[in-house]
Design a protein around this motif. Structure first.
Motif, PDB file in Angstrom:
ATOM      1  N   VAL A 106     -27.355  18.491 101.101  1.00 24.27           N
ATOM      2  CA  VAL A 106     -26.235  17.538 101.151  1.00 24.27           C
ATOM      3  C   VAL A 106     -25.106  18.180 101.971  1.00 24.27           C
ATOM      4  O   VAL A 106     -25.133  18.170 103.180  1.00 24.27           O
ATOM      5  CB  VAL A 106     -25.757  17.153  99.723  1.00 24.27           C
ATOM      6  N   ASN A 107     -24.131  18.781 101.284  1.00 26.93           N
ATOM      7  CA  ASN A 107     -23.083  19.536 101.976  1.00 26.93           C
ATOM      8  C   ASN A 107     -22.344  20.400 100.960  1.00 26.93           C
ATOM      9  O   ASN A 107     -22.584  20.301  99.757  1.00 26.93           O
ATOM     10  CB  ASN A 107     -22.104  18.610 102.715  1.00 26.93           C
ATOM     11  N   ASN A 108     -21.454  21.256 101.448  1.00 26.14           N
ATOM     12  CA  ASN A 108     -20.756  22.201 100.572  1.00 26.14           C
ATOM     13  C   ASN A 108     -19.926  21.515  99.495  1.00 26.14           C
ATOM     14  O   ASN A 108     -19.909  21.948  98.335  1.00 26.14           O
ATOM     15  CB  ASN A 108     -19.846  23.116 101.406  1.00 26.14           C
ATOM     16  N   ARG A 109     -19.203  20.469  99.872  1.00 24.52           N
ATOM     17  CA  ARG A 109     -18.318  19.805  98.912  1.00 24.52           C
ATOM     18  C   ARG A 109     -19.113  19.209  97.753  1.00 24.52           C
ATOM     19  O   ARG A 109     -18.754  19.381  96.585  1.00 24.52           O
ATOM     20  CB  ARG A 109     -17.499  18.715  99.613  1.00 24.52           C
ATOM     21  N   VAL A 110     -20.186  18.515  98.075  1.00 23.36           N
ATOM     22  CA  VAL A 110     -21.017  17.919  97.017  1.00 23.36           C
ATOM     23  C   VAL A 110     -21.662  19.014  96.174  1.00 23.36           C
ATOM     24  O   VAL A 110     -21.753  18.893  94.944  1.00 23.36           O
ATOM     25  CB  VAL A 110     -22.093  16.991  97.627  1.00 23.36           C
ATOM     26  N   ALA A 111     -22.096  20.100  96.827  1.00 20.90           N
ATOM     27  CA  ALA A 111     -22.716  21.209  96.095  1.00 20.90           C
ATOM     28  C   ALA A 111     -21.744  21.815  95.083  1.00 20.90           C
ATOM     29  O   ALA A 111     -22.106  22.076  93.934  1.00 20.90           O
ATOM     30  CB  ALA A 111     -23.204  22.277  97.069  1.00 20.90           C
ATOM     31  N   MET A 112     -20.494  22.045  95.486  1.00 18.35           N
ATOM     32  CA  MET A 112     -19.505  22.625  94.579  1.00 18.35           C
ATOM     33  C   MET A 112     -19.240  21.695  93.391  1.00 18.35           C
ATOM     34  O   MET A 112     -19.168  22.141  92.240  1.00 18.35           O
ATOM     35  CB  MET A 112     -18.196  22.921  95.318  1.00 18.35           C
ATOM     36  N   HIS A 113     -19.118  20.400  93.656  1.00 22.71           N
ATOM     37  CA  HIS A 113     -18.888  19.450  92.566  1.00 22.71           C
ATOM     38  C   HIS A 113     -20.123  19.335  91.668  1.00 22.71           C
ATOM     39  O   HIS A 113     -19.996  19.109  90.463  1.00 22.71           O
ATOM     40  CB  HIS A 113     -18.499  18.087  93.129  1.00 22.71           C
ATOM     41  N   THR A 114     -21.298  19.493  92.249  1.00 21.12           N
ATOM     42  CA  THR A 114     -22.528  19.481  91.451  1.00 21.12           C
ATOM     43  C   THR A 114     -22.530  20.653  90.476  1.00 21.12           C
ATOM     44  O   THR A 114     -22.859  20.502  89.296  1.00 21.12           O
ATOM     45  CB  THR A 114     -23.776  19.554  92.359  1.00 21.12           C
ATOM     46  N   GLY A 115     -22.157  21.827  90.978  1.00 22.89           N
ATOM     47  CA  GLY A 115     -22.062  22.999  90.106  1.00 22.89           C
ATOM     48  C   GLY A 115     -21.054  22.796  88.992  1.00 22.89           C
ATOM     49  O   GLY A 115     -21.319  23.114  87.822  1.00 22.89           O
ATOM     50  N   ASP A 116     -19.902  22.237  89.333  1.00 23.25           N
ATOM     51  CA  ASP A 116     -18.862  21.959  88.323  1.00 23.25           C
ATOM     52  C   ASP A 116     -19.375  20.972  87.279  1.00 23.25           C
ATOM     53  O   ASP A 116     -19.115  21.122  86.075  1.00 23.25           O
ATOM     54  CB  ASP A 116     -17.608  21.392  88.990  1.00 23.25           C
TER      55      ASP A 116
END
Length: 324
Positions: A106-116
């Protein structure tokens, strides 16, 4: 690590792990299509599910009830999954276990929110367990895990660090979550305080041994065995134990310095890896891993007798002696 061989060591847990797998699928579900896609991609990547296994085995030392135990087994795996997503963003990693990472998919922003999101789900899930001390253990573990990630960023490209610095870092990065998995499984099942203490220590020691072996394998294994480029830690500026032992050697120091300054051609990387493989850094790191393994096995010896005791011992030996 050969997942098939490992699974044979806890084949008697298969039906319970199937329940955990279904619970994980439900836990990552949300009203967001994009979030579901990212979370499901991570879930389908599989993994060894070592942390839930340690929860289940530790729970065998008390009153075993899946309805209770799943409230611990699911959140520890969600936290592990979340940390992997964040790791891949920080390290700019495109592959893990031979598959695309969430940030690459996907992308970095979605990945970070997925982790959160996965962290939040873990907190939500453990509220199904009424023992408030268990909540404290999990929240403390999450705090330490996050601190460990920050310290790893601070230590990147830093050659002026000690073995003690490294050990403190991997304690937070890896060992504390495995330790918490064992401790929480025992707490959730109502095991006695002495047993909880031994299982917590076992988890910590085997977590330390496991991470050291992981760092050794990053240097000695092939890209195919790792499911990612060998030497990834070095390429990202992470100084691991085998490297710490040999960073001042005349044949290694100049190559290492060049790499950390950004001169990272494939030929340069391979030359450095060969030098480290041929040094005594690998042997010294294995010795430290074995010390932690022996400490873990000593904790197992002090546990009450039951079938889970032998499983813990066998898994510990397998994890710390694996070739990839």
């Amino acid at each position: 690590m050969d997942k098939m061989k490992l699974k044979l060591l806890y084949s008697d847990l298969k039906s319970d792990l199937d329940i955990i797998e279904k619970e994980l699928a439900a836990a990552v579900n949300s009203s967001s299509h994009l979030l579901n896609e990212a979370s499901l991609h991570l879930l389908l990547a599989g993994g060894k599910r070592i942390r839930p296994v340690f929860v289940l085995l530790s729970a065998r030392f008390g009153t075993y009830s899946m309805e209770t135990i799943k409230n611990v087994a699911v959140p520890v795996e969600l936290i592990h999954m979340a940390s992997l997503v964040h790791d891949d963003v920080i390290d700019d990693a495109d592959t893990r276990r031979g598959r695309k990472t969430v940030k690459a998919q996907v992308n970095n922003r979605v990945a970070m929110h997925t982790g959160d999101f996965l962290f939040a789900r873990a907190i939500e899930y453990i509220t199904g367990l009424k023992n408030t001390y268990a909540h404290q253990v999990l929240s403390h573990t999450m705090v330490e895990l996050c601190i460990g990630e920050i310290i790893q960023i601070e230590d990147k490209h830093e050659l002026d660090q000690t073995v003690r610095d490294y050990l403190r870092r991997i304690k937070r990065k890896t060992a504390i979550l495995i330790s918490a998995s064992c401790e929480l499984g025992a707490i959730a099942s109502g095991a006695d305080a002495k047993t909880v203490k031994h299982l917590k220590r076992f988890g910590y020691y085997i977590g330390m041994s496991f991470q050291i072996i992981d760092d050794i394998l990053d240097i000695v294994s092939t890209d195919e065995q790792l499911g990612k480029p060998s030497g990834s830690d070095l390429l990202q500026g992470n100084i691991t134990l085998p490297v710490l032992y040999v960073k001042d050697y005349p044949t290694i120091a100049p190559l290492l310095k060049e790499m950390l300054e950004g001169n990272i051609s494939e030929e340069h990387k391979n030359k450095l890896l060969i030098e480290i493989r041929n040094s005594d850094g690998i042997k010294k790191a294995k010795q430290i891993s074995n010390l932690y393994l022996q400490k873990a096995l000593n904790e197992v010896k002090q546990l009450p007798p039951n079938s889970a005791k032998k499983s813990l011992q066998n898994i510990a030996l397998f994890m710390s002696k694996r070739k990839f």
